[in-house]
Every structure is written in C-alpha cells, then in structure tokens.
Design a protein around this motif. Sequence first.
Motif, PDB file in Angstrom:
ATOM      1  N   GLU A 101       0.828  -1.071  -0.107  1.00  0.00           N
ATOM      2  CA  GLU A 101       0.062  -0.072   0.003  1.00  0.00           C
ATOM      3  C   GLU A 101       0.947   1.245   0.056  1.00  0.00           C
ATOM      4  OE1 GLU A 101      -2.292   0.459   3.635  1.00  0.00           O
ATOM      5  OE2 GLU A 101      -4.009   1.212   2.429  1.00  0.00           O
ATOM      6  N   LEU A 102       2.020   1.198   0.696  1.00  0.00           N
ATOM      7  CA  LEU A 102       2.741   2.451   0.945  1.00  0.00           C
ATOM      8  C   LEU A 102       3.586   2.730  -0.481  1.00  0.00           C
ATOM      9  CD1 LEU A 102       4.649   1.445   4.081  1.00  0.00           C
ATOM     10  CD2 LEU A 102       3.362   3.690   3.599  1.00  0.00           C
ATOM     11  N   PHE A 103       3.816   1.732  -1.194  1.00  0.00           N
ATOM     12  CA  PHE A 103       4.438   1.953  -2.545  1.00  0.00           C
ATOM     13  C   PHE A 103       3.528   2.423  -3.594  1.00  0.00           C
ATOM     14  CE2 PHE A 103       7.343  -1.143  -0.432  1.00  0.00           C
ATOM     15  CZ  PHE A 103       8.378  -0.420  -0.416  1.00  0.00           C
ATOM     16  N   ARG A 104       2.392   2.063  -3.173  1.00  0.00           N
ATOM     17  CA  ARG A 104       1.258   2.192  -4.388  1.00  0.00           C
ATOM     18  C   ARG A 104       0.546   3.499  -4.287  1.00  0.00           C
ATOM     19  NH1 ARG A 104      -2.750  -2.088  -3.323  1.00  0.00           N
ATOM     20  NH2 ARG A 104      -4.337  -0.649  -4.516  1.00  0.00           N
ATOM     21  N   LYS A 105       0.652   3.954  -2.998  1.00  0.00           N
ATOM     22  CA  LYS A 105      -0.087   5.229  -2.804  1.00  0.00           C
ATOM     23  C   LYS A 105       1.145   6.482  -2.729  1.00  0.00           C
ATOM     24  CE  LYS A 105      -3.751   3.515  -2.925  1.00  0.00           C
ATOM     25  NZ  LYS A 105      -4.660   3.637  -4.026  1.00  0.00           N
ATOM     26  N   HIS A 106       2.098   6.007  -2.227  1.00  0.00           N
ATOM     27  CA  HIS A 106       3.379   6.987  -2.308  1.00  0.00           C
ATOM     28  C   HIS A 106       3.946   7.246  -3.313  1.00  0.00           C
ATOM     29  CE1 HIS A 106       2.632   8.988   1.659  1.00  0.00           C
ATOM     30  NE2 HIS A 106       2.257   7.678   2.253  1.00  0.00           N
ATOM     31  N   ARG A 107       4.363   6.128  -4.271  1.00  0.00           N
ATOM     32  CA  ARG A 107       5.186   5.990  -5.175  1.00  0.00           C
ATOM     33  C   ARG A 107       4.490   5.788  -6.545  1.00  0.00           C
ATOM     34  NH1 ARG A 107       8.002   7.923  -1.951  1.00  0.00           N
ATOM     35  NH2 ARG A 107      10.094   7.030  -0.962  1.00  0.00           N
ATOM     36  N   GLY A 108       3.122   5.516  -6.321  1.00  0.00           N
ATOM     37  CA  GLY A 108       2.500   4.902  -7.431  1.00  0.00           C
ATOM     38  C   GLY A 108       3.044   4.148  -8.084  1.00  0.00           C
ATOM     39  N   MET A 109       3.345   2.939  -7.684  1.00  0.00           N
ATOM     40  CA  MET A 109       3.832   1.538  -8.222  1.00  0.00           C
ATOM     41  C   MET A 109       2.551   0.800  -8.570  1.00  0.00           C
ATOM     42  SD  MET A 109       6.913   0.214  -6.319  1.00  0.00           S
ATOM     43  CE  MET A 109       8.566   1.429  -5.660  1.00  0.00           C
ATOM     44  N   SER A 110       2.731  -0.076  -9.403  1.00  0.00           N
ATOM     45  CA  SER A 110       1.880  -0.975  -9.855  1.00  0.00           C
ATOM     46  C   SER A 110       1.730  -1.985  -8.541  1.00  0.00           C
ATOM     47  CB  SER A 110       2.326  -1.831 -11.030  1.00  0.00           C
ATOM     48  OG  SER A 110       3.158  -2.650 -10.725  1.00  0.00           O
TER      49      SER A 110
END
Lengths: 308, 337, 296
Positions: free
Chosen positions: B126-135
Amino acid sequence: MFRYIVRRLLQMVLTFFGATFIVYALMFAVQDDPIQALVGEKPITDSQRAALTERYHLGDNFFAQYWYYIKGLLTGDFGTSMTNRKVADMLADAWPVTLRLSVMAIVIAATIAILAGVVSAIRRGSIFDNATLVVTLIVLAMPIVVIAPIAQLVFGIKLGWFPVTAGRDASLWQLLLPAAVLASLVVATELRVTRASVAENLRADYVRTARAKGLTGARVIGVHVLRNSLIPVITLIGVDLGALMSGAIVTEKVFNIPGVGFNLFRGIRTEDGPLVVGFVSVLVIVFLVVNLIVDLLYAALDPRIRYE
Amino acid sequence: MTDISVGLDPRAPLLHVDDLHVEFRTRDGVAKAVNGASFYLQPGETLAILGESGCGKSVTAQAVMGILDSPPGHVTGGQVLYRGVDLLKLAEKDRRQFRANRIAMIFQDALSALNPVYTVGFQLAELFRKHRGMSRSAAKLKAIELLDQVRIPAAKDRINDYPHQFSGGMRQRVMIAMALALDPEVLIADEPTTALDVTVQAQIMGLLAELQRQRNMGLLLITHDMGVVADVADRISVMYAGKIVEEAPVHDIYARPAHPYTKALLESIPRLDHKGRELNVIRGLPPSLTDIPKGCAFHPRCGYAREICRMDQEPPAYQIAAHRIARCHFIREVLGV
Amino acid sequence: MSETALLESPGKPRGLAGDAWHDLRRSKIFWLAAVLIVVILLMAAWPSLFTSADPRDCVLSRQHDGPTGGAIFGYDFQGCDVYAKTVYGARYSIIVGVFATLIAGVIGLAFGLAAGFFGGWLDAVLSRFIDVMLGIPLLLGAIVLAKRLSADPASNGVFAVTVTLGLLGWTTAARVMRSSVIAAKNQDYVAAARMLGAGNGRLLFRHILPNSLASYIVVLTILLGINIASEATLSFLGIGLKGDAISWGIAISEATGYIRVAAGPLIWPSVFLAVTVLAFIMLGDAVRDAFDPKLR
C-alpha cells in the motif's frame, strides 16, 4: 476454513431439524383434534377429515408424522392448501415479487445504514449524529403495522408521490414505497451497529498506523476501517431477514402485493392451516440457509475466522 | 503532489521539537499531556525519551507524527521543525507527505497496530502504491524485499499471510519493514519491544540499531525501560508530567543523574550487585494530568523538595554541561558537588 | 492509549448503580420515557380517567363522522368513538406486553444462568437449543403457536398471545444473561469468593446475579416494547386479540380498509402504539447508556 465450514454445516443440520420439529410440534402436538386446529372454526366434512388425516399421516405416531413432514420438505412437497392448490405451486407463483421486494429492502436499508452510520461515527456528537440517533430511535419504535399503513396513507394517498398499491407484476417503481417500508424495519439497527462498529474501529491502533503511513483520510476510512466495521453489519443482515419476512406479511397485505407474505396472510385469515404450515416451514428453511450463507461470508471477510 | 523538499533547510537540525504543548479536552476537564517539551535529533543519532506511562511521551510522538486523536487531543503551542520547516503550520495535505516518507513510526503492539483483515503484503505494498504510484506487482516485489531486509524467513511465502499468523517478534519485524519502506530520515519507535519476550526484545533492538546505522536515520526511541535505553541510546531526555526534566548523553545520566526524578528512576532498577538490599521505589503516583502540581511537578514525590519547589515558578532549565540540562533547583545537591 | 487511561476524572467514588443513576437523572430521554410510561400505565389501569365515553357504544349512523364534542378523534366505520377506543386499547397492550415479558424474562433467566454458570455440556445443550429457537423468526413461530393456543373460539386471545410471545421471545434475553454471567464468573472477585468457600447458591445470588442484572433489565425493557409491537402485529393479522377485545392492532387493521374515507381511525391508534413502543425503547436505551458509558 474447512473446519469452520464443516462445523457450521453440522450446526445448520441440527438447527434445521430442531426448528422444523418445533414448528411441526407447535402445530400438531398435544392437540385434541389437530384437524380442527388446522381448519380453525369452520365446520369440516368427513371426506375432508379423511383426506387431512391421510395427508398428515395423523394415524401414525408423532415422530412418524414428523418424518413424513420432513421428507416432504426435503423433496419439495410442502403440502396442499385447503383450496386444493399445491403449496409448492403457490410459492412458485408468489416468490418472484417477494424476492424483488426484499432485495430492494435489503439494499435500501444497507445503503442508508452504512452511509449514515459511517458519517455518524466519524462525526460523533455532531448535529448529524444526534439527529440520526433520534431518527433511528423513532424508526425503531415504529411497528410494521404502524409504518406500512401510515406510509401508504401519507406518501401514497395524501401526497401522491408513490403508487398506492402494487400488483403481481409490479415495477420496481411501484415496489419502492413498500420496499422502503420494509427497509425501515431493519435500517435503524443496522445503522446503530455500523455506527458503533465504525466508532470502535476508528479508535483501533491499526487506524493510527494507517494514518502514520501517510494515507489519505478517505483511504483510512474507506479501506482500513470499513472492511473491519462491516463484518458485524453483514452478519446482522442475515438475522434481519427474519424481521423482513414478518414485515413482508403485513406490507404485502397493505400494498396488495400477491407475494409470499400476502398468501400467508390470506392463509391465516381463511384459517388455511396446511397453507400456513407449508409457507412457514419454507420460510424457516430459507431463513436458515441465508444465515448459513451469511456465516460463510463472514468467514470470507474475517481472516481470523478463516484460519481458525 | 507538491514537492515536499521545497523549503527544507539542510543545515537545520533533522528534527527539532520546541516548547510543544498538547491538551486533551474531555468532558471531565482539560488534561495537559505535554507541557513545553523540547528536544532535537540529528541524523544517525538515537535519542531516547524516557518516562513512566502517562508522562506524555507517546502523545509527544503522536503530535510529531500529526496523528493525535483529535478531538479530544489538540496541539496548543510550540513547533515541530523538520529541517527548519514547522510541520504544525502545514496543511494536512502537505503534512501527510512527511509521514512514512520522512518520518515513520513503529508502534508498541504490532498485533493491534496491523490491520487484522489485510495481508501483510497488502499493508506493505500500500505504501509503494499510494506514495510512489507503483503497480500492484512492483509494489509486491518491494514488499518481499523489505520483509527480507528485516529477516523474515521465506518472505515470498509469508507475504500473503495475515498479521495474526505471525509470532510476536515476526510481527514487530513487519512493523519495522513498514516503517522503513519509504526510507524515512526519522524513525519514531514507541515502546517497540514492550510487548515482546525478553529474548526477542534484544533481537528487535539489535535489528533496529543495525538498520539505523545502515541508513543513517535519526531514531527517536520512546520507552519506560532504562535497560533498553542504556544499550542503544546516544542521548536521553527524561520526561515527567509532559515536560523534559533532564537531558543528557547516556553515559553521563547513568553515572551522575542531575534531576531527582532521574536519580529515583535509576535507583528503582533492580541490580544484581545490590542483591539483598531493599529496592528504592519512587513514592507516590505520577500526577493527574488534569491537576498538575504547581511549581516543580515532581515536588510531591521528591526527597529534595523544599519551599521553592512548591512556588508558582517552575524551575528553569539549568545548563550543566555542553549537552546537559536539568530542571531542578538543587542540581548541585543531586549531583553531589 | 496509556495516556488516555489517566484522563478519567478522579471524582468521588460511586458504585456502578450510583453512577448510572447520576447519569440517568440528567438524561432528558429518560425523563421523557418515564413520563410517557406513567401516562400509558394510568391509561391502562383507569381508562375512565381519560375519557367518559364508552368505547363499545357504537352507532352506525355516526360512521366516519368527524371530531365532535367528546369524540375528539371522530368516529370509525362502526361509529365507535376513536378516542375512547384508543384509550381503552392501552390496557391489553400493557397486559400482554408485561406478562409476555415476565414469562420470557423468567425463562431467559433460567436458561442464561444455567448455561453461563455451569458451563460444560449443559451450556452446549442449552446454547444449541437457543440456536434452534433463533432459527425460527419470531412472528412466524408466533403465527403457528398463537393459532394453536387460541383455537377456542370463545377466548379473546389475550392468554394465547401472552403465552406465545413469552415462549418465543426469551432467546435474546437468555443470551445476554449467559454472556454477562460468564463475564461475571471470570472476575477475580468471584474466584476469590469461591476460594473462600462460598457455595454455588451464594456465588450465584450474592456475587454474579447482581452484576448481571443491569444489562438484563435493559434487554427486558426493550423486549417489552417489542412484545407490545408484536401483539399489535398478531392482532392485525387476525391471530392475536379478537372477539370483543379492544386492541390497537385490530383497530389499525380495520381502519386500513377505509383510509381513503377516513384517516383518523388509522392514525390515532398508530400514534398511541408507536409512542408506547418508543417509550419503552427509549427507557431501555437511556438505562443502557447510563450503565455503559463506553460509547459516548
């Protein structure tokens, strides 16, 4: 998960036999003249009497009678009404409109309950919260025999916003008012449970973690809090089905919807015992099955149960 | 997304909390949880905030993170400066960018601090998706990598497990992984080992110290456990009734405490070489936060207390040495000079 | 969380009941409910205090006449005074509600205490039985049972409905009692009393029951409201009160056929019924809030 399902299924089997036994016993046991009880105060001819004795195996002992009754239920033979129609056929006729009505009611109730419940919980102590509390209290206190005719009078006749009655092939629009009436039976409890559950979860440590992760408020509530909070609400929807069934009897009568409840009402009024027993048995079974499904859903939603 | 590095002053302290005040407004009155706490933290440094439960240390940490339960909690004064930028003045939208990215936090009880209905993989990704926009898939790979870094065996398989399926120590490792995900410069650890077995405690503290060294993070360690502090902290701030009463490098404080409260805390630790002697405990209870004593808040429990301690004026922060301060009128007596 | 624990006010120590009463006295909802209930009880006991008209004095020529002098709510389709009928309707509602709740209360108490206190196989059996009972929606069971009990055409159905609701409505009460007994049983002070040699009876009645009673009374208060609503519903369906019994449910049922002509005969019994149910639910709510301030 597997163990949980097996346990729930076993419980369901037990409850099924127990509940049907009680329904059957209530109707026939310790009765001087069960046949007269079936038909009520009406006089009864000898041939009718013989047919009913045959039909319900009243010559056999009680457990044998119950066995025949169960066998009937399991094979789709729910008996024959006093008007000589098969209960199964009458049900087949009646259930589509009742299903539409109750699904609409469940959706209306759940939507309002969850939306208002979440907002109430977030804004605890606000005007909205207090107003919701008062409204739920009033709705909670409205018996179906009050809310159904009054809603028909006010919104159907006086204001003319909705159709006053709905027929057999009622459109969704025609069913909207009766569905809203039915929904009112369960919406207050669902809303209160949602509110309490969300309020409790908002104070949970994992919410603090979610905020510490820099997530937006919408995501914290919508993803983290909601999933946890909805678990008790979902289980409630199963229990609420019982209230909806009871409510449907009155609602369908008042709005003249020829569904399951309407038939049951007519059966009660015309003292058609076999019809009443048949319909009630089927409704009890539906109730049990829906609750089983809800419990399995519960397990799917809550991993702590799934891996028990 | 606004660029959060704008306005940051690389020469300013990494984290500088200045005269922080926090109140809880309840129907039973106003509880003054933090009353002018000040401290600073530099990269690579470990500052321990030490105090009894209820002294305001956790509230301070939450105020720094900006995750106070509000209402009833309100920051009523002071500054939280991150590289010179006052976080308290930022809009929530901008402040959010600091959480997890720049300042991350580890909580005491990982079982309740992790969401029970999502897999640890989801909660990390969730952190990477929401803060870094990762898939989703890229975020998942990062999550596995993180679990590897905090030495969770078979990270690949455990990524789909739920928090309750982990042991206490492993759960705390997941928490650490979550906090370190976005390479923060400040890590706040609120009683990170209190809920754990003693043997696991040492492993977790070791892991934290190691990761801190690797990443040159500033670590703010909130604890009531003097034993934990001695091994890992560089400096200690002792908190009492929402105020820092003594601040000193770790060795100085153990060798020669300057505040009676610190001294009493040290004397209340059981020691092997004092076996057979009566253990000193601090008499009385921590003050009620709705009714903090006038003057020096510690005076009702203090053996050194005299008339001046009960006066309206609280003792000022006396500078003892380069990095040492203490708020007591009788430092000399306490130090024994 | 540790910080917030300290925020509780020191205050003067009060018992749980004292605390609850202190909160209750300041609750507007409690006073509103109490006043309503007193009025309704008076109405049930001495209807003539509220109306001098005879509810059975019906003249067809007055059918659906509007409000006049004494009959402030007008007349229904049989030409009966709606106000008088509504006032007199309180009596059976209260009788059925109170006695059905008492029956349910006693059964629930016995089941809940036995299951919670003794535990083990007895708990397993009783809990399964409660599950089975919960498998039958209240009104569906009541339809079957009330129909059976009221087979005698001469009866007015009061006995049948009371017993029906009492026999079917105890399950929630039993569950609440069971869980509060289990909670109380696991308290340290009960274990201490047991170690000091207190017998089962003493444990149960001196230590466990008093601590479980508050939540039980709340459940019963709300159940009373539900029972009054259920009586009206059964009467509406034609398997509740009947014959010459005056009941709000019957009045509503009769009035639904004429709502296009006259709304009064529908509205007034509905209002009285809803207000009565509301009063008991409010009372239950207020008492629960007083005893369980957690969610404020």
